[in-house]
Structure formats: structure tokens, C-alpha cells
Write a protein that holds these residues in place. Structure first.
Motif, PDB file in Angstrom:
ATOM      1  N   UNK A   1       0.829  -1.184   0.000  1.00  0.00           N
ATOM      2  CA  UNK A   1       0.000   0.000   0.000  1.00  0.00           C
ATOM      3  C   UNK A   1       0.867   1.239   0.000  1.00  0.00           C
ATOM      4  N   UNK A   2       0.216   2.390   0.017  1.00  0.00           N
ATOM      5  CA  UNK A   2       0.975   3.629  -0.064  1.00  0.00           C
ATOM      6  C   UNK A   2       1.819   3.855   1.182  1.00  0.00           C
ATOM      7  N   UNK A   3       1.329   3.446   2.359  1.00  0.00           N
ATOM      8  CA  UNK A   3       2.137   3.568   3.575  1.00  0.00           C
ATOM      9  C   UNK A   3       3.399   2.729   3.471  1.00  0.00           C
ATOM     10  N   UNK A   4       3.262   1.514   2.930  1.00  0.00           N
ATOM     11  CA  UNK A   4       4.442   0.657   2.736  1.00  0.00           C
ATOM     12  C   UNK A   4       5.470   1.342   1.840  1.00  0.00           C
ATOM     13  N   UNK A   5       4.991   1.896   0.743  1.00  0.00           N
ATOM     14  CA  UNK A   5       5.903   2.511  -0.225  1.00  0.00           C
ATOM     15  C   UNK A   5       6.573   3.749   0.347  1.00  0.00           C
ATOM     16  N   UNK A   6       5.812   4.540   1.110  1.00  0.00           N
ATOM     17  CA  UNK A   6       6.409   5.736   1.708  1.00  0.00           C
ATOM     18  C   UNK A   6       7.486   5.349   2.711  1.00  0.00           C
ATOM     19  N   UNK A   7       7.174   4.369   3.563  1.00  0.00           N
ATOM     20  CA  UNK A   7       8.175   3.927   4.540  1.00  0.00           C
ATOM     21  C   UNK A   7       9.404   3.366   3.834  1.00  0.00           C
ATOM     22  N   UNK A   8       9.207   2.538   2.838  1.00  0.00           N
ATOM     23  CA  UNK A   8      10.350   1.954   2.138  1.00  0.00           C
ATOM     24  C   UNK A   8      11.184   3.023   1.434  1.00  0.00           C
ATOM     25  N   UNK A   9      10.523   4.069   0.936  1.00  0.00           N
ATOM     26  CA  UNK A   9      11.282   5.144   0.283  1.00  0.00           C
ATOM     27  C   UNK A   9      12.185   5.855   1.283  1.00  0.00           C
ATOM     28  N   UNK A  10      11.754   5.954   2.531  1.00  0.00           N
ATOM     29  CA  UNK A  10      12.578   6.572   3.568  1.00  0.00           C
ATOM     30  C   UNK A  10      13.706   5.644   3.995  1.00  0.00           C
ATOM     31  N   UNK A  11      13.377   4.360   4.169  1.00  0.00           N
ATOM     32  CA  UNK A  11      14.381   3.402   4.634  1.00  0.00           C
ATOM     33  C   UNK A  11      15.485   3.179   3.607  1.00  0.00           C
ATOM     34  N   UNK A  12      15.194   3.391   2.328  1.00  0.00           N
ATOM     35  CA  UNK A  12      16.175   3.143   1.262  1.00  0.00           C
ATOM     36  C   UNK A  12      16.697   4.439   0.635  1.00  0.00           C
ATOM     37  N   UNK A  13      16.350   5.591   1.242  1.00  0.00           N
ATOM     38  CA  UNK A  13      16.620   6.877   0.578  1.00  0.00           C
ATOM     39  C   UNK A  13      18.100   7.098   0.295  1.00  0.00           C
ATOM     40  N   UNK A  14      18.992   6.551   1.138  1.00  0.00           N
ATOM     41  CA  UNK A  14      20.429   6.753   0.907  1.00  0.00           C
ATOM     42  C   UNK A  14      20.942   5.892  -0.249  1.00  0.00           C
ATOM     43  N   UNK A  15      20.287   4.742  -0.472  1.00  0.00           N
ATOM     44  CA  UNK A  15      20.667   3.846  -1.572  1.00  0.00           C
ATOM     45  C   UNK A  15      19.380   3.319  -2.213  1.00  0.00           C
ATOM     46  N   UNK A  16      18.752   4.118  -3.056  1.00  0.00           N
ATOM     47  CA  UNK A  16      17.399   3.802  -3.514  1.00  0.00           C
ATOM     48  C   UNK A  16      17.285   2.903  -4.744  1.00  0.00           C
TER      49      UNK A  16
END
Length: 478
Positions: free
Chosen positions: A356-371
């Protein structure tokens, strides 16, 4: 506590809620700890909500005031650091705390928007005119005063009124010849007395150092706790309104994840029913993908959204971009720097068949340094620039709002042509609903179907869904 075992996510909660159960499930699914900072719940929930948060989280702090401040966030991060926690990022769905989330992520070294961008984005008056100057909106806005109110009414054109700094649909409505300044004063009084919403309308949020934000006047009110870094800065509880050119057309929303200035439209929702009531706008029924747009029109919308985000410099984050489409093209309603409300995130999950969108937003933050890895997955779920999507699913959801009165009976209706995948009833017998200029949610129901079957299923489901939640009110007293 070992650092590896203490890796977690900081969640900011407004008065004990803000999708905490959904967010907690998203975090724990990734094997991470949950750290919750919440403002004080409303009196009705002060006995239950702190305990419920404690059951969800690995560490909880509830402040003494109804609104979080920058100092609250800094102090809680200090506390987590002292206890050996490894906070990977900060997340909130409450728009009034989005600038605090950005502040926390800046301290944690997580790529995100900065405070100033978010506070500027919440100034809807300036944003509307900025996009008009760039040729991305045909409408303009002005500050609403008794004088401009009278002028617009004399002109006889279509205009829309909304708070300069608002949230949801509180205090938004079409301007009519019958609108009076007393109506605005009534809405302002309601905002002042509303524990949940009051702070998002203030015109002086008080960042820890106003100079850091270029002297920008918009943010959330500060708690008067004696240790507040905002002390000495007056808090203005006034609600400022704007009046803007009415944006014609059918209403849509684009659900967007932006990573390093690269936007990805994960879903496009069409609002099949929108009720413009006195003091608010109710979004009743929503379908995705849209039924009334061609592939070419969707493609034009995706390109337009990318231009809006680029002009505003919004290079990171999750956005719920509300827009209208008319024969003249696309135009803006609002850019919300957060996940959409109601069942937007579960609708995205039903569309993707996974996150869902919450999953994607969280994952975008967790991987932001190496996306790189996340971006590959995100692209596979998102619309292509030509307006096509790989998803074979379609969704429809209906949001129910309560009328003023005392609820006698309320429940789900099982006799429907298609069984829902998500059903939520948010009120119960005995609840009293007061008259207000903000929507009072009764419940919401989401259906999923094959996209190939949607045009056959929707004509029957649309009217039947109006009875998905049945409610009976007590007879009004004479």
C-alpha cells in the motif's frame, strides 16, 4: 540494548491516533522497532489511548499538550539515542506534523523535504498564485477579507473559499451570494474549540528558530511548557481564509512517491461523488483507475503532476495531489505532502496486489540513501508516462459521514453484490455527533475487482454501496 536489535522507526501521532495501527503493522512487518511520540489525546481518549499505543510500540512518550512541538521531537530523539535505539527514519501521516517529520529526518540524515518547503507548501494562498505564475493553474487566489468577500459576490463568478492553512475539508466551501462574514467567524470559532484540528489553522507555528525558515509565518502552535524553544514568539490562533477562482471539472487524486526528484504515480483515483456542503466538501465515492479518462488524458495528468512538483521543488516524499480535469486540461486543487486519507493506502494495496501507499512511503525513507533497488520495484508498480499501468485490478471505495444526532444502531450490510475487502465502522451506538464544519467519519468500505470486469460491476455496486453501512439515529427531541 544492542544497536542492531534496536533498529526502528519514529512515528509521530496526533492526539494518540493518525493511522497508528496501520503504521505499526507496516513497521513490524519489516522487523523493526516502533518508537511513538504522541501529543496528549482528547479527554475522551486519555484513559485508553496511551495504553493502546504502549501495546503497539516498543517505546512511547505522550506529551502534556495536545500538539507536538519541535522541542518535543528533539527531546524524544535525545531519549532514544540515550537508550541505545537506532532510529532509521521518522514518519507521520498527520499533515500538521509533516514539518516535524522533516526536521527529525534531517537530524537523522535521511533525505526528505526540509521544514521550510513543507511550511511553504501549506500556505495555499501563495502556492496557488505561484503555480498560476508558472502557467500550471488557471486559477488565482486572494486573501479573504470582508472587502474581498463583498467584491467577489458582486462579480457573480464562481469562487471557492478555504483556510490558507487547513487540513482535510474543514472550512472549505463554494462561495455563494448568501455567504456572510459571520459564517467565517463561526468556522473560526469551531476551529479554535476543536482539539484535533485547531493547531493546523494557526498562522504562527513557531519553529525552534524562525530565522531557519526565512521568517515564514506558518506552522503548528507551540506548547506552553516553560521549556519551549519557541517561547517569546506569540502564537496566533486566527484562521486566515482565501478566496480562489473556482476550478471546474471532475475531481481526481494522484498518489505519488518521489525519490531524488523522480516522481512515480502509483495510482490515480477518480472521485465519483463529491458533495459540496455548507462549510465542508465531502468525498463520498472513489474509483481507481479512473473510468472517465482516456489513456492520453491520464498521461497528460502524470506529466502535469511532474511539472507541479518540479516547480515547487518537491524532490522527496509521498504526495496526495488533488486535481480537476476539464476539456481545457488539468488544474490544481491541493498538493498534500502526505499519504491520502480514508482508504487511499489500502486501495493502492488492492491495486498493486502487494504494497500500500504507507508501505511505499516507509520503504522510500528506509532506502533513501541507496534507492536503486526500491526504485526498480516502484517503477514496476507505477503508471508509465504514456498513462498505462501494469495492474489488472480496480478498486472502489465509499466513505460514510455521520449526520448530527445520537446513534441508535449502526452496522455493516452483508447483502451486497460484491463483498468488500476492507470494512470499517468508526462510530457506535450511543455516540453523539455534533454539527460541525468538518466531516465526521462514520465508516468506509473498499471493494476490489478485476479491471476487465469493472465497467460491468460498477453500475450495480455504486447504488448498492450506499447501503453498505446502515445507521439509525435516535428520534430528535421536540
Amino acid at each position: 540494548m544492542s544497536t542492531e536489535n534496536a533498529r526502528g522507526v519514529l512515528l509521530l501521532s496526533h492526539v494518540g491516533f493518525s493511522f497508528m495501527e496501520d503504521l505499526a503493522g507496516t513497521v513490524t512487518a519489516r522487523g523493526l522497532k516502533i518508537y511513538v511520540l504522541s501529543s496528549l489525546p482528547e479527554p475522551l481518549h486519555q484513559g485508553s489511548r496511551p495504553g493502546a499505543l504502549a501495546d503497539l510500540a516498543d517505546d512511547v512518550r505522550v506529551t502534556a499538550e495536545h500538539v507536538l512541538t519541535p522541542r518535543n521531537v528533539e527531546d524524544y530523539l535525545d531519549h532514544l539515542e540515550a537508550m541505545g535505539a537506532s532510529v532509521l527514519c521518522c514518519l507521520t501521516v498527520w499533515e500538521g506534523y509533516r514539518h516535524l517529520m522533516a526536521r527529525a529526518n534531517a537530524r537523522l540524515g535521511v533525505p526528505d523535504l526540509d521544514e521550510k518547503q513543507i511550511l511553504e507548501l501549506r500556505d495555499k494562498l501563495t502556492m496557488r498564485n505561484r503555480l498560476a505564475d508558472a502557467g500550471l493553474s488557471r486559477g488565482r487566489a486572494s486573501a479573504l477579507t470582508p472587502e474581498t468577500l463583498a467584491e467577489r459576490q458582486r462579480e457573480g463568478c464562481r469562487y471557492f473559499v478555504k483556510p490558507v492553512n487547513g487540513i482535510a475539508s474543514f472550512g472549505t466551501f463554494p462561495l455563494t451570494p448568501d455567504t456572510t462574514w459571520a459564517d467565517l467567524e463561526r468556522i473560526t470559532a469551531e476551529a479554535h474549540s476543536d482539539t484535533v484540528y485547531a493547531s493546523v489553522f494557526t498562522t504562527n507555528p513557531g519553529p525552534s528558530d524562525p530565522a531557519d525558515l526565512g521568517g515564514h509565518p506558518h506552522s503548528d502552535m507551540a506548547a506552553n511548557d516553560g521549556a519551549n524553544p519557541d517561547a517569546g514568539h506569540e502564537v496566533d490562533f486566527g484562521v486566515k481564509f482565501l478566496v480562489e477562482d473556482y476550478v471546474p471539472g471532475r475531481e481526481f487524486s494522484f498518489e505519488v512517491i518521489v525519490v531524488d526528484h523522480e516522481p512515480h504515480v502509483v495510482a490515480v483515483h477518480e472521485k465519483r461523488e463529491v458533495t459540496e456542503a455548507a462549510g465542508t466538501v465531502l468525498e463520498n465515492a472513489v474509483v481507481s483507475p479512473p473510468t472517465s479518462l482516456s489513456q492520453e488524458e491520464i498521461a497528460a495528468g502524470i506529466c502535469w503532476v511532474a511539472s507541479v512538483l518540479d516547480i515547487l521543488g518537491l524532490g522527496w516524499g509521498c504526495f496526495h495531489v488533488e486535481a480537476r480535469h476539464a476539456p481545457s486540461g488539468w488544474d490544481l486543487i491541493e498538493v498534500n505532502p502526505r499519504v491520502g486519507g480514508s482508504l487511499i493506502s489500502p486501495s493502492v494495496a488492492a491495486l498493486t496486489g502487494g504494497p500500500g501507499l504507507l508501505d511505499l512511503w516507509l520503504d522510500s525513507l528506509l532506502t533513501a540513501r541507496q534507492p536503486a533497488g526500491f526504485l526498480k520495484a516502484l517503477k514496476s508498480l507505477s503508471f508509465a508516462m504514456d498513462g498505462t499501468t501494469r495492474s489488472g485490478n480496480a478498486t472502489f471505495f465509499r466513505v460514510f459521514y455521520a449526520d448530527p444526532g445520537t446513534i441508535r444502531e449502526v452496522g455493516l450490510n452483508d447483502n451486497l453484490p460484491l463483498q468488500p475487502v476492507v470494512s470499517q465502522v468508526l462510530l457506535k451506538p450511543g455516540d453523539v455527533v455534533e454539527s460541525s464544519s468538518r466531516e465526521v467519519f462514520l465508516g468506509q468500505v473498499l471493494w476490489r475487482m478485476d479491471r476487465a470486469d469493472r465497467d460491468t460491476a460498477l453500475p450495480e455496486l455504486l447504488p448498492a454501496s450506499e447501503r453498505a453501512i446502515e445507521i439509525v439515529y435516535e428520534t430528535e427531541r421536540g
